[in-house]
Design a protein around this motif. Structure first.
Motif, PDB file in Angstrom:
ATOM      1  N   ALA A   1      20.656  20.339 -27.060  1.00  0.00           N
ATOM      2  CA  ALA A   1      18.934  19.834 -27.045  1.00  0.00           C
ATOM      3  C   ALA A   1      19.331  19.737 -28.522  1.00  0.00           C
ATOM      4  N   ILE A   2      19.932  20.463 -30.006  1.00  0.00           N
ATOM      5  CA  ILE A   2      19.829  18.923 -30.855  1.00  0.00           C
ATOM      6  C   ILE A   2      19.941  18.338 -30.974  1.00  0.00           C
ATOM      7  N   PHE A   3      21.507  18.384 -30.892  1.00  0.00           N
ATOM      8  CA  PHE A   3      21.914  16.067 -31.059  1.00  0.00           C
ATOM      9  C   PHE A   3      21.243  15.090 -29.514  1.00  0.00           C
ATOM     10  N   ALA A   4      20.435  16.400 -28.645  1.00  0.00           N
ATOM     11  CA  ALA A   4      19.259  14.987 -28.057  1.00  0.00           C
ATOM     12  C   ALA A   4      18.689  14.750 -28.823  1.00  0.00           C
ATOM     13  N   ALA A   5      18.029  15.648 -29.261  1.00  0.00           N
ATOM     14  CA  ALA A   5      16.615  15.438 -30.630  1.00  0.00           C
ATOM     15  C   ALA A   5      17.213  14.583 -31.281  1.00  0.00           C
ATOM     16  N   ALA A   6      17.653  15.023 -32.211  1.00  0.00           N
ATOM     17  CA  ALA A   6      18.223  14.309 -33.192  1.00  0.00           C
ATOM     18  C   ALA A   6      18.313  12.228 -32.360  1.00  0.00           C
TER      19      ALA A   6
END
Length: 75
Positions: free
Chosen positions: A58-63
């Motif tokens: 989720a963090i990398f997708a949001a970034a």
């Protein structure tokens, strides 16, 4: 396989404490623990590691989405 080792490469227990700590915070360690649990048939052990991998995802997708949106606006 004992706890504290990924089982895919080498046991973390033979490494220094700092490397163990760093390795256990990265998603690859948790993916390896999920694989070990699945192979052992201990499906209850998969979920704690799955949540950590999903949080990283989720963090990398949001970034990635934020970066794409900012670059698209600047064109």
């Amino acid at each position: 396989m004992g706890t504290g080792e990924s089982g895919l490469t080498i046991p973390l227990t033979v490494m220094g404490h700092a490397f163990q700590t760093i390795a256990q915070t990265l998603p690859f360690y948790h993916a390896a623990q999920m694989a070990n649990a699945a192979i052992a048939g201990d499906y209850g052990r998969i979920w704690p590691h799955m949540w950590i991998v999903l949080i990283y995802m989720a963090i990398f997708a949001a970034a990635a989405l934020l970066t794409f949106t900012m670059r698209a606006r600047n064109r």
